[in-house]
Motif scaffolding. Structure first.
Motif, PDB file in Angstrom:
ATOM      1  N   UNK A   4       0.707  -1.270  -0.072  1.00  0.00           N
ATOM      2  CA  UNK A   4      -0.119   0.051  -0.092  1.00  0.00           C
ATOM      3  C   UNK A   4       0.890   1.233   0.089  1.00  0.00           C
ATOM      4  N   UNK A   5       0.908   1.972  -1.084  1.00  0.00           N
ATOM      5  CA  UNK A   5       1.681   3.161  -0.974  1.00  0.00           C
ATOM      6  C   UNK A   5       2.000   3.416  -2.740  1.00  0.00           C
ATOM      7  N   UNK A   6       3.366   3.854  -3.030  1.00  0.00           N
ATOM      8  CA  UNK A   6       3.551   3.983  -4.527  1.00  0.00           C
ATOM      9  C   UNK A   6       3.175   2.840  -5.426  1.00  0.00           C
ATOM     10  N   UNK A   7       2.883   2.992  -6.585  1.00  0.00           N
ATOM     11  CA  UNK A   7       2.775   1.987  -7.472  1.00  0.00           C
ATOM     12  C   UNK A   7       3.965   1.249  -7.662  1.00  0.00           C
ATOM     13  N   UNK A   8       3.826   0.062  -7.907  1.00  0.00           N
ATOM     14  CA  UNK A   8       4.817  -0.950  -8.077  1.00  0.00           C
ATOM     15  C   UNK A   8       4.659  -1.911  -9.407  1.00  0.00           C
ATOM     16  N   UNK A   9       5.673  -2.778  -9.519  1.00  0.00           N
ATOM     17  CA  UNK A   9       5.795  -3.656 -10.686  1.00  0.00           C
ATOM     18  C   UNK A   9       5.410  -4.801 -10.326  1.00  0.00           C
ATOM     19  N   UNK A  10       4.692  -4.960  -9.286  1.00  0.00           N
ATOM     20  CA  UNK A  10       4.291  -6.322  -8.816  1.00  0.00           C
ATOM     21  C   UNK A  10       3.271  -6.985  -9.583  1.00  0.00           C
ATOM     22  N   UNK A  11       2.325  -6.603 -10.137  1.00  0.00           N
ATOM     23  CA  UNK A  11       1.681  -7.286 -11.201  1.00  0.00           C
ATOM     24  C   UNK A  11       2.285  -7.934 -12.382  1.00  0.00           C
ATOM     25  N   UNK A  12       3.100  -6.860 -13.011  1.00  0.00           N
ATOM     26  CA  UNK A  12       4.061  -7.403 -14.130  1.00  0.00           C
ATOM     27  C   UNK A  12       4.871  -8.458 -13.687  1.00  0.00           C
ATOM     28  N   UNK A  13       5.564  -8.692 -12.577  1.00  0.00           N
ATOM     29  CA  UNK A  13       6.493  -9.809 -12.124  1.00  0.00           C
ATOM     30  C   UNK A  13       5.451 -10.919 -12.024  1.00  0.00           C
ATOM     31  N   UNK A  14       4.163 -10.858 -11.615  1.00  0.00           N
ATOM     32  CA  UNK A  14       3.312 -12.054 -11.425  1.00  0.00           C
ATOM     33  C   UNK A  14       2.833 -12.576 -12.934  1.00  0.00           C
ATOM     34  N   UNK A  15       2.684 -11.386 -13.671  1.00  0.00           N
ATOM     35  CA  UNK A  15       2.130 -11.808 -15.028  1.00  0.00           C
ATOM     36  C   UNK A  15       3.572 -12.532 -15.610  1.00  0.00           C
ATOM     37  N   UNK A  16       4.588 -12.104 -15.799  1.00  0.00           N
ATOM     38  CA  UNK A  16       5.812 -12.835 -16.206  1.00  0.00           C
ATOM     39  C   UNK A  16       6.010 -14.187 -15.671  1.00  0.00           C
ATOM     40  N   UNK A  17       5.619 -14.441 -14.470  1.00  0.00           N
ATOM     41  CA  UNK A  17       5.985 -15.738 -13.693  1.00  0.00           C
ATOM     42  C   UNK A  17       5.174 -16.680 -14.202  1.00  0.00           C
ATOM     43  N   UNK A  18       3.801 -16.226 -14.538  1.00  0.00           N
ATOM     44  CA  UNK A  18       2.781 -17.069 -14.821  1.00  0.00           C
ATOM     45  C   UNK A  18       2.596 -17.285 -16.333  1.00  0.00           C
ATOM     46  N   UNK A  19       3.501 -16.592 -17.084  1.00  0.00           N
ATOM     47  CA  UNK A  19       3.374 -16.645 -18.436  1.00  0.00           C
ATOM     48  C   UNK A  19       3.630 -18.077 -18.980  1.00  0.00           C
ATOM     49  N   UNK A  20       3.110 -18.702 -20.022  1.00  0.00           N
ATOM     50  CA  UNK A  20       3.352 -19.847 -20.687  1.00  0.00           C
ATOM     51  C   UNK A  20       4.598 -19.986 -21.214  1.00  0.00           C
TER      52      UNK A  20
END
Length: 716
Positions: free
Chosen positions: A433-449
């Motif tokens: 909770x705070x500044x915008x982060x790249x968290x969702x991007x990391x999850x998207x990469x890690x779960x990418x086929x």
């Protein structure tokens, strides 16, 4: 023996070194700038010395201040961490000259790897594979260029008739993408060389560049080495570092999912040869590009790397402990421990992928990663789990003077699938909770086929649409990730759009449909936020507190909750919740901090947190995803008038250059102002052709986000 160690650094690497020192019984000394006075690394040290100033050039980059801090604190040794002065040969020389133990390689080894051109020549002489290329230094002419180009053509293809791959022009003295150009047609090479030389001269004071083949689709592979002063050199396997944005690593793992045993052995042998060639002592990393059968030396980092934890997991070693013991004169055993298992690391940055990776600043209200088994320390041999190395805690202020990395999250498992799944789940479940982060991007990469299949390379984000114009590189940034600058420990930087039902807490995409056949994640989260706010209002009510939140005795208009991202309309009736656009959604329970909704027969729990009062930013976390919402006032105050054509500062920073003047004609994409923030430059460009109507800033001025820098009148 080392009794008291000063760490000439900040953030998570300082805390990492302190952790090993506590285990070994070594006292610790932190140094800090004025901006870091309340930072976690300062609180954790046994002693702390203020350096003064806020910018790195006033604090962490001043050798004299670091040496003086060591003397005043009674430290007898200095560890440089990474970044700042860690690869500065003069600093490596000054520390032992001051009578202190230097926890790092000899100054001569640091100097030998300081120039990319000289380093490649040295490596070629040691038998380390390098790409053919040529150098364009001061006084270099176009006749020289034609001669050198023909010579390299011949070396690459056996004739001067053509070049089999694109070319990369790259600055010798620096990195970060500056002084770098990609050339796909040889006719464009002269202009690219001249342009790159000019940019390198302005950025680094040295216009020397070199030209070599561009290995598109290459993997970025590095080998961890550890060497003592008695002639033993270990190669602790390789790390795959191919997932990058703007030439900076974001996900690293070991072992690589693609290397054959023969290529792995070749890389490790080359890394050992590189270390021996320069008389290396301590921990370091030799970096390579791998494309098919081609293996090419990239550079050597004469320090600890950000991604060192994955090697510690797989090999069961504490690299910081060995750095300290080697500095004390210890000998390494004859061979390194055998690897076991798989480890993956993700770098969590305060940056917005949807806005060209723009660094973010502000208060980090909450930072929690579920399931953490270890912090700043290697796992015991054979134990799997989740490790967190962070430079921040709840309440930390993310400023504009340093790089935006918040933490490293590392997962260690018996195999790659185990480690990747564990890491993706931990990041997805984190509350940030705070500044915008790249968290969702990391999850998207890690779960990418493609990632799960091990199909990684330095252009991965571009190839799979994860770093395109919508949420990727800024306009005008034409550098290629492949063969980009590998100085990964010196990083370069919230907008969701009203009505975007697929926006996560940082602008990365969440599943578009949310639950099967139900509303989107954003809409469900916004409904939960509205119900939580209503519950908070009822809890604070002084009359009729027993009525359900949102209850109306006479039904007229629904309750409305306005957010910058979406709008929610709902009623609480005798039959329960009736929300527009949420057919079949049932309210199970609502408190100010937790809302339970049932959609299509499935219950979902939404944790809701709000900071800054009724209109403060709201964060909603659930297994469906994390969403950041900006409540809007029903009757907002009139906004300050901003003249049409105003170019504003995207974040707080310092004006480095102003490249235009009043009355000057500019073209679309032309750089008008350059800002410095979080150790990177941000180019403010003209959105369309026009004329400069006003320039409101001068070099050296500190500006806040939203400051009008330049006003451009567009051409009719």
């Amino acid at each position: 023996m080392i009794g008291r160690l000063l760490v000439a650094n900040r953030g998570e690497i300082a805390r990492r070194v302190f952790r090993t020192c506590r285990d070994l019984g070594i006292e610790t000394v932190a140094v800090f700038s004025d901006a870091d006075a309340d930072a976690p690394h300062v609180a954790e040290a046994d002693h702390a010395v203020r350096l003064g100033g806020a910018r790195p050039s006033e604090s962490y980059l001043v050798t004299e201040k670091i040496i003086d801090a060591a003397r005043r604190s009674g430290a007898d040794a200095v560890h440089p961490g990474y970044g700042f002065l860690s690869e500065n040969a003069a600093f490596a020389r000054a520390v032992p000259e001051a009578g202190l133990t230097w926890v790092g390689p000899p100054a001569e080894a640091v100097a030998a790897m300081g120039s990319k051109i000289e380093a490649k020549a040295l490596m070629a002489g040691a038998g380390v594979p390098v790409l053919p290329g040529f150098t364009a230094g001061p006084g270099y002419s176009m006749d020289d260029l034609e001669r050198d180009l023909d010579a390299v053509f011949t070396r690459m293809s056996g004739s001067a008739s053509g070049w089999p791959v694109p070319l990369l022009v790259k600055a010798s003295a620096g990195g970060g993408g500056r002084g770098m150009r990609v050339v796909r047609l040889t006719d464009d090479l002269p202009e690219a060389v001249e342009s790159a030389r000019g940019e390198a001269l302005a950025a680094f004071g040295d216009g020397t560049v070199f030209v070599e083949p561009l290995l598109e689709g290459a993997r970025h592979i590095e080998v961890q080495i550890l060497a003592d002063a008695h002639g033993t050199v270990w190669a602790l396997g390789e790390r795959e570092c191919s997932i990058q944005r703007r030439h900076q690593k974001v996900i690293e793992e070991t072992p690589s999912p693609s290397l054959s045993p023969a290529t792995r052995a070749r890389l490790c042998d080359a890394a050992v040869a590189a270390a021996r060639a320069i008389g290396y002592v301590g921990a370091g990393t030799v970096e390579f590009l791998v494309s098919g059968d081609t293996v090419a030396f990239l550079e050597m980092n004469t320090r600890l790397q950000v991604e060192h934890p994955v090697t510690e997991c797989v090999h069961g070693v504490d690299l910081v402990e060995w750095q300290l013991r080697i500095a004390e004169g210890a000998r390494l055993p004859g061979s390194p421990p055998e690897p076991s298992g798989h480890a993956v690391e993700a770098r969590l940055y305060a940056e917005d992928p949807a806005r060209g990776w723009l660094p973010q600043s502000g208060t980090l209200h909450r930072f929690t990663v579920p399931g953490v088994d270890a912090r700043f320390a290697p796992f015991p041999r054979g134990r799997y789990g989740l490790r967190l190395d962070s430079g921040v805690e709840d309440g930390s202020e993310i400023g504009v003077h340093y790089d935006p990395m918040l933490a490293k999250v590392i997962a260690y498992g018996a195999g790659r699938d185990d480690a990747v799944r564990r890491l993706a789940a931990a990041l997805a479940g984190a509350r940030i909770h705070g500044p915008v982060t790249n968290r969702d991007l990391l999850v998207a990469v890690l779960r990418h086929p493609a990632f799960l299949a091990g199909e990684t390379h330095t252009g991965f984000l571009d190839e799979h649409g994860l770093a395109g114009p919508a949420n990727g590189s800024p306009a005008g940034d034409a550098q290629e990730d492949a063969q980009g600058d590998a100085q990964d420990d010196l990083p370069d930087g919230p907008s969701h759009g009203a009505g975007r039902d697929d926006a996560g807490e940082n602008g990365a995409r969440l599943p578009e449909d949310g639950p099967p056949e139900g509303p989107s994640v954003l809409r469900l989260s916004a409904l939960a936020a509205a119900l939580a706010r209503a519950a908070a209002g009822r809890r604070a009510a002084t009359v009729q507190a027993g009525l359900p939140s949102g209850w109306r005795n006479v039904v007229s208009q629904p309750q409305r909750a306005l957010f910058a991202e979406t709008e929610i309309a709902y009623r609480i009736t005798r039959d329960g919740l009736r929300a527009e656009g949420f057919p079949g959604t049932v309210l199970v329970d609502a408190t100010p901090s937790l809302v339970v909704l049932e959609t299509s027969g499935v219950r979902h729990r939404f944790a809701v947190a709000r900071y800054g009062g009724a209109t403060g930013t709201t964060y909603v976390d659930s297994p469906l995803g994390s969403v950041r919402l900006t409540p809007l006032e029903r009757l907002p105050e009139p906004a300050d008038h901003v003249p049409p054509g105003s170019l504003t500062a995207p974040m707080p920073g310092t004006v480095l250059r102003v490249d235009v003047g009043p009355g000057q004609a500019v073209g679309a994409g032309q750089v008008v102002v350059v800002l410095e923030a979080m150790k990177m430059e941000h180019r403010i460009t003209a959105p369309a052709p026009g004329t400069v109507a006003a320039v409101n800033v001068t070099p050296g001025r500190q500006v806040e986000a939203g400051t009008v820098l330049v006003v451009i009148e567009e051409r009719a």
